[in-house]
Enzyme design. Sequence first.
Site, PDB file in Angstrom:
ATOM      1  N   HIS A 112     138.318  -8.745  40.489  1.00  0.00           N
ATOM      2  CA  HIS A 112     137.640  -8.746  41.789  1.00  0.00           C
ATOM      3  C   HIS A 112     138.204  -9.859  42.682  1.00  0.00           C
ATOM      4  CE1 HIS A 112     134.635  -8.903  44.930  1.00  0.00           C
ATOM      5  NE2 HIS A 112     134.266 -10.123  44.549  1.00  0.00           N
TER       6      HIS A 112
ATOM      7  N   HIS B 233     132.316  -8.858  38.486  1.00  0.00           N
ATOM      8  CA  HIS B 233     132.692 -10.181  38.993  1.00  0.00           C
ATOM      9  C   HIS B 233     133.619 -10.929  38.033  1.00  0.00           C
ATOM     10  CE1 HIS B 233     129.201  -9.526  41.778  1.00  0.00           C
ATOM     11  NE2 HIS B 233     130.105 -10.032  42.608  1.00  0.00           N
TER      12      HIS B 233
ATOM     13  N   HIS C 123     136.469 -17.583  45.355  1.00  0.00           N
ATOM     14  CA  HIS C 123     135.156 -17.310  45.942  1.00  0.00           C
ATOM     15  C   HIS C 123     134.061 -16.858  44.972  1.00  0.00           C
ATOM     16  CE1 HIS C 123     135.839 -12.992  45.775  1.00  0.00           C
ATOM     17  NE2 HIS C 123     134.557 -12.852  46.078  1.00  0.00           N
ATOM     18  N   ASP C 124     134.406 -16.392  43.773  1.00  0.00           N
ATOM     19  CA  ASP C 124     133.374 -16.002  42.796  1.00  0.00           C
ATOM     20  C   ASP C 124     133.598 -16.674  41.444  1.00  0.00           C
ATOM     21  OD1 ASP C 124     131.448 -14.368  44.027  1.00  0.00           O
ATOM     22  OD2 ASP C 124     132.739 -12.595  43.936  1.00  0.00           O
TER      23      ASP C 124
HETATM   24 ZN   LIG Z   1     133.022 -11.449  45.636  1.00  0.00          ZN
END
Ligand SMILES: [Zn+2]
Length: 428
Positions: free
Chosen positions: A236, A232, A272-273
Site C-alpha cells: 500500500h 496496510h 505515511h502508514d
Molecule cells: Zn494509507
Amino acid sequence: HRQLYKSHRDEKYTGDNSQSESHSFKCKNRRKDSADVKSITSQSSDAPSLQTRRYSSMARIHSMTIEAPITKVINIINAAQENSPITVAEALDRVLEILRTTELYSPQLGTKDEDPHTSDLVGGLMTDGLRRLSGNEYVFSKNTNLSHSHLSAPNTISDVPPCITQLLDNEESWDFNIFELEAVTNKRPLVYLGLKVFARFGVSEFLNCSEATLRAWLQVIEANYHSSNSYHNSTHAADVLHATAFFLGKERVKGSLDHLDEVAALIAATIHDVDHPGRTNSFLCNAGSELAVLYNDTAVLESHHTALAFQLTTKDSKCNIFKNIDRNHYRTLRQAIIDMVLATEMTKHFEHVNKFVNSINKPMASEETSSHSEGSDCECTANIKNFPDNQTLIKRMMIKCADVANPCRPLELCIEWAGRISEEYFAQ
Ligand SMILES: [Zn+2]
C-alpha cells in the site's frame, strides 16, 4: 456577574501586592487619579475598587493589537449590517452565526434529513469512534521493529534482478501493476520502487545523501510496515508512493511546486502508514490502546506514523537521509512531511477538500474561463507558487488522492485492493 467577581477576588485579587500589578493599577485608576496603591489594594473587599481593577485589565487587553482575521471579518459584517435593509441584515445574522462556530470546514454529519445508512458509514469513517464503545478491550501490542531489516535487499541499484528492472520500466504508467512488483520482490516493493522513483526526482541530490543511505532508509521504513496486514502493508505504501510520483509528473503540479515540495511529498507517501497495526483510529480509541492514550485520541495513527518515521530515520546515521541538509531546510522539509501525513486523517477529510476547492480549484477554473488562451497555465501556477499556503493545500490533496486512489486504477487492481481492505476490516 457578582459570582464571577467574587471568585476572582478570592482567587487572585485579595492581598495581591505585587509591584507590576500595582503599577498598571495606578496608571488606569478611574476613581482617584493619584491613588495611593496601598490604600486601594487594602480595600479589596470593596466592589467599586474591584471594578476599577477589572476595567484596568480590560483596558490592557483591548490595547493589544492581536486580532484574528475572523474577528476583522465579523466586525466588517457587523458594520455593514447597520445600514442594510432588514432582509440583508437577517441574512448577515445567519452568516455571523456560522462564522462563530469553530469548525468552519467540517460538514455537520447526521442531520435528520440524511439517509441513516450514509450517516452511519461516513460517520464510522470520520469520527474517533467515541459513540460506540464495544467493551471489547484490545491493547495494541507494541512490536515496533526498531532493529534493521533482516531481509535480503539489493546492495546497489545495479544489483536489482532483471525481472524487477523490467517490471519497473513501466513504473511511470498509471496502470502499473504493483501486485506483480509485490510478488517478484517477496513483498518488499517499497525499496525497489522507492529507489527508482527517488532517483527520477533527484531526491539523493536534493538531500545530499548517498544512494546507500537512501537504500538503508527505505529498508528500515519498509521493515516497519506489517506484512501481516492484508491492506496496510508496504505494498500500500508503494502504491501511494507510485500515485504521488505520477501526480508530481503532471505539468500543472510540477509548475506549482518546488523541488523541496516534491521531495517532501515522496518521503511523506513512503512513510505515511508505517507501523500501521491494521486497526482504525476508532478501534484504537475505543480499546484504550497504548497509542490512543499516548496521542490523546487525536489523529492517533497519523501521529504515530510520522513520529516513528522520524525516530527511525534520525536514530542511526546509516539511514539518516537528513544528516547532510542544513537546519533550515530540514525544518521546512520536516514541517511539510508532517503536514502531509497528518492530512491523511479522515476526520479532517472535508476540511481539506473544502479548503482546496475554495482556494485552488474555483480560482483556477474562473481564470481558465476568463482567459481563452491555451498558455494560461503558467499564470495559474505562478499564482500558486507565490503562496506557500496554496502549495500546502496542493500537497495535502495530492497525498489524499494517492491514498484513496484504488478505485481509479484498472478494475482488476481495484478489485484486489477492495478484497484486501475488506479482509482487514473483517479481521478487526
Ligand atoms: Zn494509507
